[in-house]
Design a protein around this motif. Structure first.
Motif, PDB file in Angstrom:
ATOM      1  N   PRO A 230      31.304  31.339  42.524  1.00 20.55           N
ATOM      2  CA  PRO A 230      30.685  30.688  41.502  1.00 20.55           C
ATOM      3  C   PRO A 230      30.367  31.701  40.093  1.00 20.55           C
ATOM      4  CG  PRO A 230      28.963  30.906  43.041  1.00 20.55           C
ATOM      5  CD  PRO A 230      30.316  31.641  43.598  1.00 20.55           C
ATOM      6  N   LEU A 231      30.555  30.784  38.998  1.00 24.68           N
ATOM      7  CA  LEU A 231      30.113  31.346  37.393  1.00 24.68           C
ATOM      8  C   LEU A 231      28.492  31.472  37.547  1.00 24.68           C
ATOM      9  CD1 LEU A 231      33.067  30.000  35.633  1.00 24.68           C
ATOM     10  CD2 LEU A 231      32.974  32.178  36.786  1.00 24.68           C
ATOM     11  N   GLY A 232      27.828  32.651  38.140  1.00 25.04           N
ATOM     12  CA  GLY A 232      26.599  32.680  37.788  1.00 25.04           C
ATOM     13  C   GLY A 232      25.998  34.170  38.145  1.00 25.04           C
ATOM     14  N   LYS A 233      24.787  34.115  37.959  1.00 25.70           N
ATOM     15  CA  LYS A 233      24.269  35.381  38.283  1.00 25.70           C
ATOM     16  C   LYS A 233      23.654  35.498  39.830  1.00 25.70           C
ATOM     17  CE  LYS A 233      22.134  35.718  33.777  1.00 25.70           C
ATOM     18  NZ  LYS A 233      20.881  36.344  33.224  1.00 25.70           N
ATOM     19  N   THR A 234      23.771  36.798  40.299  1.00 25.37           N
ATOM     20  CA  THR A 234      23.431  37.166  41.630  1.00 25.37           C
ATOM     21  C   THR A 234      22.245  36.849  41.877  1.00 25.37           C
ATOM     22  OG1 THR A 234      23.199  38.709  43.529  1.00 25.37           O
ATOM     23  CG2 THR A 234      23.304  39.298  41.484  1.00 25.37           C
ATOM     24  N   ARG A 235      21.502  36.329  43.084  1.00 24.64           N
ATOM     25  CA  ARG A 235      20.362  35.823  43.262  1.00 24.64           C
ATOM     26  C   ARG A 235      19.350  36.863  44.252  1.00 24.64           C
ATOM     27  NH1 ARG A 235      21.034  29.872  45.580  1.00 24.64           N
ATOM     28  NH2 ARG A 235      21.806  28.706  43.716  1.00 24.64           N
ATOM     29  N   LEU A 236      20.376  38.150  44.490  1.00 20.65           N
ATOM     30  CA  LEU A 236      19.638  39.156  45.219  1.00 20.65           C
ATOM     31  C   LEU A 236      19.170  40.191  44.276  1.00 20.65           C
ATOM     32  CD1 LEU A 236      22.188  39.762  48.296  1.00 20.65           C
ATOM     33  CD2 LEU A 236      20.057  38.594  48.457  1.00 20.65           C
ATOM     34  N   PRO A 237      18.141  40.857  44.496  1.00 23.24           N
ATOM     35  CA  PRO A 237      17.825  42.265  43.772  1.00 23.24           C
ATOM     36  C   PRO A 237      18.993  43.176  43.794  1.00 23.24           C
ATOM     37  CG  PRO A 237      15.942  41.353  45.279  1.00 23.24           C
ATOM     38  CD  PRO A 237      17.199  40.632  45.688  1.00 23.24           C
ATOM     39  N   PHE A 238      18.808  43.900  42.762  1.00 23.69           N
ATOM     40  CA  PHE A 238      19.774  44.913  42.693  1.00 23.69           C
ATOM     41  C   PHE A 238      20.042  45.909  43.796  1.00 23.69           C
ATOM     42  CE2 PHE A 238      21.060  49.271  41.384  1.00 23.69           C
ATOM     43  CZ  PHE A 238      22.314  49.121  41.117  1.00 23.69           C
ATOM     44  N   PHE A 239      18.844  46.486  44.304  1.00 24.94           N
ATOM     45  CA  PHE A 239      19.067  47.226  45.567  1.00 24.94           C
ATOM     46  C   PHE A 239      19.464  46.721  46.602  1.00 24.94           C
ATOM     47  CE2 PHE A 239      16.418  49.924  42.910  1.00 24.94           C
ATOM     48  CZ  PHE A 239      16.947  51.065  42.642  1.00 24.94           C
ATOM     49  N   ALA A 240      18.964  45.488  46.872  1.00 23.58           N
ATOM     50  CA  ALA A 240      19.509  44.735  48.010  1.00 23.58           C
ATOM     51  C   ALA A 240      20.917  44.311  48.004  1.00 23.58           C
ATOM     52  CB  ALA A 240      18.826  43.100  48.282  1.00 23.58           C
ATOM     53  N   SER A 241      21.443  43.974  46.810  1.00 25.74           N
ATOM     54  CA  SER A 241      22.893  43.787  46.873  1.00 25.74           C
ATOM     55  C   SER A 241      23.626  45.092  46.764  1.00 25.74           C
ATOM     56  CB  SER A 241      23.126  43.246  45.294  1.00 25.74           C
ATOM     57  OG  SER A 241      22.626  42.339  44.829  1.00 25.74           O
ATOM     58  N   LEU A 242      23.015  46.267  46.605  1.00 27.11           N
ATOM     59  CA  LEU A 242      23.775  47.405  46.719  1.00 27.11           C
ATOM     60  C   LEU A 242      23.736  47.736  48.177  1.00 27.11           C
ATOM     61  CD1 LEU A 242      24.987  50.092  44.799  1.00 27.11           C
ATOM     62  CD2 LEU A 242      22.657  50.988  45.090  1.00 27.11           C
ATOM     63  N   ARG A 243      22.760  47.582  48.897  1.00 23.38           N
ATOM     64  CA  ARG A 243      22.740  47.967  50.256  1.00 23.38           C
ATOM     65  C   ARG A 243      23.794  47.081  50.942  1.00 23.38           C
ATOM     66  NH1 ARG A 243      17.973  47.645  50.593  1.00 23.38           N
ATOM     67  NH2 ARG A 243      17.640  45.438  51.284  1.00 23.38           N
ATOM     68  N   ALA A 244      23.784  45.771  50.663  1.00 21.48           N
ATOM     69  CA  ALA A 244      24.773  44.868  51.263  1.00 21.48           C
ATOM     70  C   ALA A 244      26.150  45.347  51.140  1.00 21.48           C
ATOM     71  CB  ALA A 244      24.448  43.469  50.652  1.00 21.48           C
ATOM     72  N   VAL A 245      26.308  45.850  49.923  1.00 16.90           N
ATOM     73  CA  VAL A 245      27.881  46.053  49.508  1.00 16.90           C
ATOM     74  C   VAL A 245      28.343  47.397  50.155  1.00 16.90           C
ATOM     75  CG1 VAL A 245      29.360  46.774  47.619  1.00 16.90           C
ATOM     76  CG2 VAL A 245      27.910  44.669  47.444  1.00 16.90           C
ATOM     77  N   LEU A 246      27.454  48.379  50.372  1.00 20.85           N
ATOM     78  CA  LEU A 246      27.815  49.598  50.712  1.00 20.85           C
ATOM     79  C   LEU A 246      27.606  49.590  52.253  1.00 20.85           C
ATOM     80  CD1 LEU A 246      26.082  52.259  48.011  1.00 20.85           C
ATOM     81  CD2 LEU A 246      28.554  51.440  48.222  1.00 20.85           C
ATOM     82  N   SER A 247      27.191  48.706  52.976  1.00 22.93           N
ATOM     83  CA  SER A 247      27.121  48.589  54.151  1.00 22.93           C
ATOM     84  C   SER A 247      28.314  47.895  54.926  1.00 22.93           C
ATOM     85  CB  SER A 247      25.621  47.837  54.821  1.00 22.93           C
ATOM     86  OG  SER A 247      25.619  46.504  54.278  1.00 22.93           O
ATOM     87  N   HIS A 248      29.099  47.277  54.152  1.00 20.92           N
ATOM     88  CA  HIS A 248      30.336  46.763  54.618  1.00 20.92           C
ATOM     89  C   HIS A 248      31.334  47.783  54.926  1.00 20.92           C
ATOM     90  CE1 HIS A 248      32.836  43.396  55.231  1.00 20.92           C
ATOM     91  NE2 HIS A 248      33.818  43.872  54.407  1.00 20.92           N
ATOM     92  N   SER A 249      31.572  47.993  56.163  1.00 22.19           N
ATOM     93  CA  SER A 249      32.490  49.002  56.803  1.00 22.19           C
ATOM     94  C   SER A 249      34.036  48.856  55.986  1.00 22.19           C
ATOM     95  CB  SER A 249      32.547  49.142  58.110  1.00 22.19           C
ATOM     96  OG  SER A 249      33.307  48.024  58.591  1.00 22.19           O
ATOM     97  N   SER A 250      34.590  47.973  56.248  1.00 20.28           N
ATOM     98  CA  SER A 250      35.717  47.735  55.475  1.00 20.28           C
ATOM     99  C   SER A 250      35.963  48.369  54.035  1.00 20.28           C
ATOM    100  CB  SER A 250      36.270  46.156  55.455  1.00 20.28           C
ATOM    101  OG  SER A 250      36.433  45.579  56.780  1.00 20.28           O
ATOM    102  N   TYR A 251      34.920  47.947  53.074  1.00 22.00           N
ATOM    103  CA  TYR A 251      34.994  48.123  51.963  1.00 22.00           C
ATOM    104  C   TYR A 251      34.631  49.769  51.809  1.00 22.00           C
ATOM    105  CZ  TYR A 251      33.265  48.709  46.998  1.00 22.00           C
ATOM    106  OH  TYR A 251      33.069  49.221  45.677  1.00 22.00           O
TER     107      TYR A 251
END
Length: 481
Positions: A230-251
């Protein structure tokens, strides 16, 4: 036939209210009772025709996934990604490559001898082009083809403008060695001043092309929202988003493999002009070798796109990255042989096309995998692509720092026409052994990358199922390709 009974107590229009109509055409039998208690039942039969006959509506069934009592939306097929949008999106990659690769091939020798935010939003635009998974891969191939072409234009322009000045430097050195004392072989200031002027002219040419490409991208591409984009802003805080992205093993594995491979290529790329000038004995020919490499890379993009569709992305990565290894070995061992270098840089160019195409084609798969596992984490595409761009820039900075510091400790001086054996040995080590070690490490990381062709098909099926739930379906792969 659907029958609706209207209760007494009010005037009704001759046509039933829209909320009572079914979503698709059907015979509607309306039984109305008059306003007074003494009136008898009056039956009205109306055949109402509509548009968009769906199977669920014809059978009088509620579509799967829809709540009873709510209007059902008919399933519609996603439109194909228009060709003009692919082309305009691809042209948006030209600015980065026009300047980035001219810097990559020539900044090293410029810094030694003479003295970007754009990429993040552009690369993340891949997820907002619309279309199917195959459409997205096709748009990525268009983009990489244009980026390789712009690399060719940028490096060719830079090489033809400044290459003659580096050749004149070597000729001046030859004259100096023949006429001056052995300890007085410094370059004259006017030669370096001419080289500076040549770099300014080249920058003006590339800047004009940069602006034109940005204008085409801005006017020709519009963002297309989707179920997970969707064209909008993320609802997660910055560090929560960072942790979610970097914890994804495939990425993270894809990111590590991309960093190592990019560091290997950029280290060899950054030192190549300097190596040809001072170690290979081809000071006036490196710009032609660069053009040959980029032409082959540009022509190889469609071949590798066909290969990854036919045999899979992981296999294409292993074969493509391994092609440059024998090329680097031969380039390091052989000197003063332009014909041999032509064949070797052509082989390296085919491998360079894989580095351009495959990591950027694999990244959307990792993003889709993340979205399926974390359906509530939306609008995080900028995080995925910003780290990708950051590690690419990190590889460029590391390669420049490694080569510059290594040459410094080896005793390199820009004003010397001839260099000591330690400098030549350092150039040879930086040209082959170090990049090969990095490439082997990258291939080992890509081997553990979990998204193979089986997983890709599973991701596509799950995304299609989600699309059907939202009233959209993707076209088959054969039609999309």
């Amino acid at each position: 036939m659907i029958c609706v009974r209207l209760l007494p107590g009010g005037d009704y229009p001759s046509r039933p209210p829209p909320a009572l109509l079914p979503p698709a055409p059907a015979a509607l039998c309306v039984i109305a009772r008059g306003g007074s208690a003494g009136d008898g039942p009056i039956t009205m039969r109306a055949m109402l025709q509509g548009e968009g006959q769906g199977e669920a509506a014809r059978e009088g069934l509620t579509p799967k996934g829809a709540e009873p009592g709510k209007d059902a939306q008919p399933s519609r097929v996603k439109p194909a990604l228009p060709l003009h949008r692919k082309v305009c999106y691809a042209l948006g990659g030209a600015p980065y490559q026009l300047t980035g690769n001219a810097v990559g091939f020539f900044l090293q020798i410029f810094l030694l001898d003479v003295v970007q935010c754009y990429h993040v939003p552009y690369s993340s635009l891949t997820m907002f082009l619309g279309g199917s998974q195959m459409d997205r891969d096709s748009a990525t191939a268009y983009r990489m083809g244009v980026e390789m072409l712009s690399t060719l234009v940028g490096s060719g322009t830079q090489g033809q403008i400044v290459g003659s000045h580096h050749a004149s430097m070597r000729k001046r050195c030859d004259v100096a060695n023949g006429t001056l004392a052995e300890n007085d072989t410094s370059l004259l200031p006017d030669v370096l001043e001419n080289a500076r002027t040549a770099y300014v002219v080249a920058s003006l040419v590339l800047g004009s092309l940069y602006f034109l490409s940005c204008l085409v991208l801005f006017l020709g591409v519009k963002e297309q929202p989707g179920r997970y984009t969707p064209l909008g802003k993320t609802r997660l805080p910055f560090f929560a988003s960072l942790r979610a992205v970097l914890s994804h093993s495939s990425y993270t594995r894809l990111l590590a493999g991309f960093l190592l491979a990019s560091l290997a290529f950029q280290l060899a790329q950054g030192i190549f002009a300097f190596f040809c000038t001072h170690a290979a004995g081809l000071p006036g020919s490196f710009q032609h070798l660069v053009l040959i490499m980029l032409v082959v890379a540009c022509l190889s993009i469609p071949v590798w796109q066909w290969f990854l569709v036919r045999f899979g992305k992981k296999l294409a990565v292993f074969i493509g990255l391994s092609l440059i290894i024998p090329s680097l070995i031969v380039i390091t061992v052989v000197t003063h042989n332009f014909l041999v270098y032509v064949f070797m840089v052509a082989l390296a160019g085919s491998s360079l096309a894989v580095l351009y195409l495959l990591p950027w084609s694999m990244l959307p798969d990792a993003v889709d995998d993340f979205k399926l596992q974390n359906p509530t984490c939306l609008n995080l595409e900028a995080f995925f692509y910003s780290f990708y761009v950051f590690f690419n820039k990190l590889a460029a900075g590391l390669s420049l720092g490694i080569s510059t510091m290594s040459l410094h400790f080896a005793g390199y001086r820009a004003t010397d026409c001839t260099h000591n054996p330690q400098v030549i040995l350092t150039l040879q080590i930086l040209m082959a052994p170090v990049p090969i070690a990095l490439l082997l490490s990258s291939m080992a990381v890509f081997f553990s990358y979990p998204i193979d062709e089986k997983r890709r098909k599973q991701i596509r099926v799950e995304m299609e199922a989600t699309g059907r739930h939202q009233g959209q379906t993707e076209r088959p792969e054969s039609e999309a390709s």
